[in-house]
Design an enzyme around this catalytic site. Sequence first.
Site, PDB file in Angstrom:
ATOM      1  N   HIS A   4      41.023  43.568  10.659  1.00  0.00           N
ATOM      2  CA  HIS A   4      40.385  44.724  10.168  1.00  0.00           C
ATOM      3  C   HIS A   4      41.303  45.879  10.670  1.00  0.00           C
ATOM      4  O   HIS A   4      41.838  46.821  10.173  1.00  0.00           O
ATOM      5  CB  HIS A   4      38.986  45.256  10.570  1.00  0.00           C
ATOM      6  N   GLN A  16      26.017  41.368  -1.858  1.00  0.00           N
ATOM      7  CA  GLN A  16      26.980  40.470  -1.942  1.00  0.00           C
ATOM      8  C   GLN A  16      26.346  39.014  -1.342  1.00  0.00           C
ATOM      9  O   GLN A  16      27.371  37.852  -1.165  1.00  0.00           O
ATOM     10  CB  GLN A  16      28.288  40.877  -1.394  1.00  0.00           C
ATOM     11  N   LEU A  60      34.074  44.341  13.579  1.00  0.00           N
ATOM     12  CA  LEU A  60      35.652  44.533  13.416  1.00  0.00           C
ATOM     13  C   LEU A  60      36.568  43.493  14.473  1.00  0.00           C
ATOM     14  O   LEU A  60      36.042  43.337  15.545  1.00  0.00           O
ATOM     15  CB  LEU A  60      36.297  45.944  13.681  1.00  0.00           C
TER      16      LEU A  60
END
Length: 285
Positions: free
Chosen positions: A34, A58, A30
């Site tokens: 974020h 992904q 993060l």
Amino acid sequence: MRVIKSARVMSQACRQAPHPLGLVPTMGALHDGHLSLVRRARAENRTVAVSIFVNPAQFGNPQDLECYPEDLERDLDLVRREGVDLVFTPTAKEIYPAGFDTWVEVGAIGDKLEGAHRPGHFRGVATVVAKLFNLVRPDLAYFGQKDGQQTVVIQQMVRDLDLGLTVVVCPTVRQADGLALSSRNVHLTPEQREAAAGVYQAILRADELWRSGEKKASVLRQQVRKILENQLLIDGIDYVSVAAAGTLDELDDSNESIQDVVPGTMVSVAVHYGQVRLIDNILLD
């Protein structure tokens, strides 16, 4: 703050939590980008949930997955300071148990830009986000404009599948020199990091031209590419796009006549600095 690893327990906790409930899906590592989403969610909801999950589905390149930075304890400390109520930190087996074989295909919009260079990427994104939406049942879900195509894909999925929530797209958070915050920035060398500020300067040139009256998509595209090609440390350009933001259709049509660039157009790029791939975009408005 409650940290939950089980999908079943997370689902129960979200159903019992006060609403409105805001969800911020993340892959961890993060940064302030974020946290800006978390703060927006905190301001607009009674309950805030954050997911931290590096989604293997992904990643087409196993090396990219292996290199993705992870520091769960640091991430938990950051979201705790922001007053998050629930944090979902599942394992890959929890999200994709043995026998899992159902996927969300997003259609043509996922085959352009990022999808053209990362086959299967948006199938993985849409599937995990759909699972998170079903588990959490948020009223609002928060995403950053930095991943511009991703926001369009998710908005279409929510519409097409009648998922009954609001997708909130928040502005890209940038460093002082304009570089968009990204978890991958940590892999840039000092020289690459300094040069990477030029990515934003290149797409800003399209905005400057448009505001000065240039409405030809091909001119904007050519000027952005020219600036990028003159940056010595860039090792490759995957695409320079000037497209309708809602469909991601390029504004040059099939018979090579040029359509006017209008408000809502997304200018986006993807470039390589060594092994690091950076994406960025702006909306003309």
